[in-house]
Scaffold this active site. Structure first.
Site, mmCIF file in Angstrom:
data_model
loop_
_atom_site.group_PDB
_atom_site.id
_atom_site.type_symbol
_atom_site.label_atom_id
_atom_site.label_comp_id
_atom_site.label_asym_id
_atom_site.label_seq_id
_atom_site.Cartn_x
_atom_site.Cartn_y
_atom_site.Cartn_z
ATOM 1 N N LEU A 24 7.365 -17.335 -20.839
ATOM 2 C CA LEU A 24 6.881 -18.678 -20.510
ATOM 3 C C LEU A 24 5.475 -18.889 -21.062
ATOM 4 O O LEU A 24 4.676 -17.950 -21.121
ATOM 5 C CB LEU A 24 6.833 -18.858 -18.985
ATOM 6 C CG LEU A 24 8.161 -18.756 -18.244
ATOM 7 C CD1 LEU A 24 7.909 -18.774 -16.740
ATOM 8 C CD2 LEU A 24 9.094 -19.893 -18.661
ATOM 9 N N ASP A 66 9.289 -12.181 -18.859
ATOM 10 C CA ASP A 66 7.909 -12.093 -18.359
ATOM 11 C C ASP A 66 7.680 -10.896 -17.435
ATOM 12 O O ASP A 66 6.639 -10.824 -16.772
ATOM 13 C CB ASP A 66 7.555 -13.392 -17.616
ATOM 14 C CG ASP A 66 7.312 -14.553 -18.585
ATOM 15 O OD1 ASP A 66 6.384 -14.445 -19.399
ATOM 16 O OD2 ASP A 66 8.070 -15.546 -18.525
ATOM 17 N N GLU A 71 2.169 -8.061 -11.771
ATOM 18 C CA GLU A 71 1.323 -8.515 -10.664
ATOM 19 C C GLU A 71 1.941 -9.676 -9.890
ATOM 20 O O GLU A 71 1.727 -9.822 -8.687
ATOM 21 C CB GLU A 71 -0.030 -8.961 -11.202
ATOM 22 C CG GLU A 71 -0.888 -9.622 -10.150
ATOM 23 C CD GLU A 71 -2.215 -10.074 -10.695
ATOM 24 O OE1 GLU A 71 -3.202 -9.435 -10.368
ATOM 25 O OE2 GLU A 71 -2.265 -11.055 -11.458
ATOM 26 N N ASP A 72 2.712 -10.508 -10.598
ATOM 27 C CA ASP A 72 3.224 -11.715 -9.954
ATOM 28 C C ASP A 72 4.347 -11.435 -8.969
ATOM 29 O O ASP A 72 4.688 -12.292 -8.157
ATOM 30 C CB ASP A 72 3.682 -12.714 -11.018
ATOM 31 C CG ASP A 72 2.494 -13.185 -11.839
ATOM 32 O OD1 ASP A 72 1.443 -13.432 -11.237
ATOM 33 O OD2 ASP A 72 2.626 -13.259 -13.072
ATOM 34 N N ARG A 91 11.660 -16.231 -13.292
ATOM 35 C CA ARG A 91 10.997 -15.002 -12.856
ATOM 36 C C ARG A 91 11.429 -14.543 -11.465
ATOM 37 O O ARG A 91 10.997 -13.484 -10.994
ATOM 38 C CB ARG A 91 9.468 -15.192 -12.910
ATOM 39 C CG ARG A 91 8.970 -15.584 -14.292
ATOM 40 C CD ARG A 91 7.487 -15.347 -14.458
ATOM 41 N NE ARG A 91 7.180 -13.933 -14.280
ATOM 42 C CZ ARG A 91 5.961 -13.440 -14.165
ATOM 43 N NH1 ARG A 91 4.926 -14.234 -14.213
ATOM 44 N NH2 ARG A 91 5.768 -12.147 -14.004
ATOM 45 N N HIS A 168 -2.783 -19.554 -12.836
ATOM 46 C CA HIS A 168 -2.947 -18.839 -11.571
ATOM 47 C C HIS A 168 -4.416 -18.828 -11.149
ATOM 48 O O HIS A 168 -5.309 -18.922 -11.993
ATOM 49 C CB HIS A 168 -2.490 -17.376 -11.717
ATOM 50 C CG HIS A 168 -1.010 -17.188 -11.814
ATOM 51 N ND1 HIS A 168 -0.422 -16.468 -12.830
ATOM 52 C CD2 HIS A 168 -0.003 -17.617 -11.022
ATOM 53 C CE1 HIS A 168 0.890 -16.466 -12.651
ATOM 54 N NE2 HIS A 168 1.175 -17.157 -11.564
ATOM 55 N N CYS A 255 -2.576 -9.439 -14.707
ATOM 56 C CA CYS A 255 -1.114 -9.600 -14.617
ATOM 57 C C CYS A 255 -0.348 -8.321 -14.925
ATOM 58 O O CYS A 255 0.782 -8.150 -14.502
ATOM 59 C CB CYS A 255 -0.624 -10.648 -15.604
ATOM 60 S SG CYS A 255 -1.784 -11.905 -16.026
#
Ligand code: CIR
Length: 260
Positions: A24, A66, A71-72, A91, A168, A255
């Site tokens: 993305l 991704d 981290e996400d 995701r 973010h 990330c």
């Protein structure tokens, strides 16, 4: 509760999948070069290890372009881990994959459930609180769920706002030590860091704000010499890592790892 906020003995990373070319991005400036990204990622992992930390290196997940941005997918705290619920539909499945890894490491693994959304990139754990920025990926319901979970573990959560057009919260800030934040001027202007010591990235070097303090090091993307110099002048030991390929898909230093 005050926590050690930059001393970590472990980190989780995931090698970039070749499908990162489908990652993305807000603006298309060309697809990342997978080979270059692998080399940069290896440098990143080696830098984490150079501090004495153990790095758990997960295998690439081709079905999730991704997924290198681990981290996400979760928040790791001393008391337990929380599996996120990413606001980007492509995701969502990454979180379930990360949950498998976390259950091997933690007794307590909780999950953010529907209808809430939250991505780890919107969460900054400081020495005194957990800041969570609402964004296009993180909504009020997700923040409220996380607030209840971390309250049971003795943490204070404060809801803040990621500036419009910024992916973010941590796209625009990093923790440098328990009381010091590196931030863009636009994020600091929102007042969310009142009471902290804030160091600004240099004008025109906004992308340097996505750095990490990891043990003795500040790990930052290369190519931001004024911000790197400012951090050195403030006594921080800086390591720079090429981020040209991750940057094409809006990724940066935070990330690429879960740190705990
Ligand atoms: C995305 O848009 O979700 C990825 N291409 C980039 C995620 C970066 N993650 C982060 O800032 N924590």
């Amino acid at each position: 509760m005050t926590e050690p906020s930059f001393e970590f003995s472990r980190a989780i990373t995931r090698r970039p999948a070749a499908s990162i070319t489908d990652g993305l991005r807000a603006v298309d400036v060309g697809s990342p070069d997978h080979a270059q990204m692998l080399a940069d990622h290896a440098h990143y992992v080696a830098t984490l290890k150079s501090t004495g930390a153990e790095v758990i290196e997960l295998a690439p997940l081709e079905e999730f372009p991704d997924s290198v941005f681990v981290e996400d997918a979760a928040l790791c705290l001393p008391q337990g881990a929380v599996v996120m619920r990413p606001g980007a539909p492509s995701r969502l499945g990454e979180a379930a994959e990360m949950a498998i890894t976390l259950r091997d490491m933690y007794d307590d693994v909780l999950e953010i459930n529907s209808p809430g959304f939250i991505e780890g990139g919107d969460i900054l754990v400081t020495g005194r609180e957990i800041l969570v920025g609402r964004s296009a990926r993180t909504d009020a319901a997700g923040v409220a769920q996380l607030a209840r979970i971390v309250a049971d573990w003795g943490h204070t959560l404060r809801e803040v706002f990621t500036p419009p057009g910024v992916l973010h919260f941590k796209t625009d800030c990093s923790l440098l030590d328990a009381e010091t934040i590196l931030a863009t001027k636009r994020l600091d202007a929102s007042g969310c860091f009142d009471g902290y010591r804030v160091l600004h990235v240099a004008d025109g070097e906004e992308a340097a704000a996505n750095s990490i303090r990891f043990n003795q090091l500040v790990i930052m993307p290369s190519g931001f010499p004024r911000t790197a110099g400012m951090l050195s002048d403030n006594g921080f030991e800086v390591v720079e890592i090429n981020n040209s390929e991750c940057a094409k898909v809006d990724g940066g230093m935070s990330c690429l790892s879960l740190r705990f």
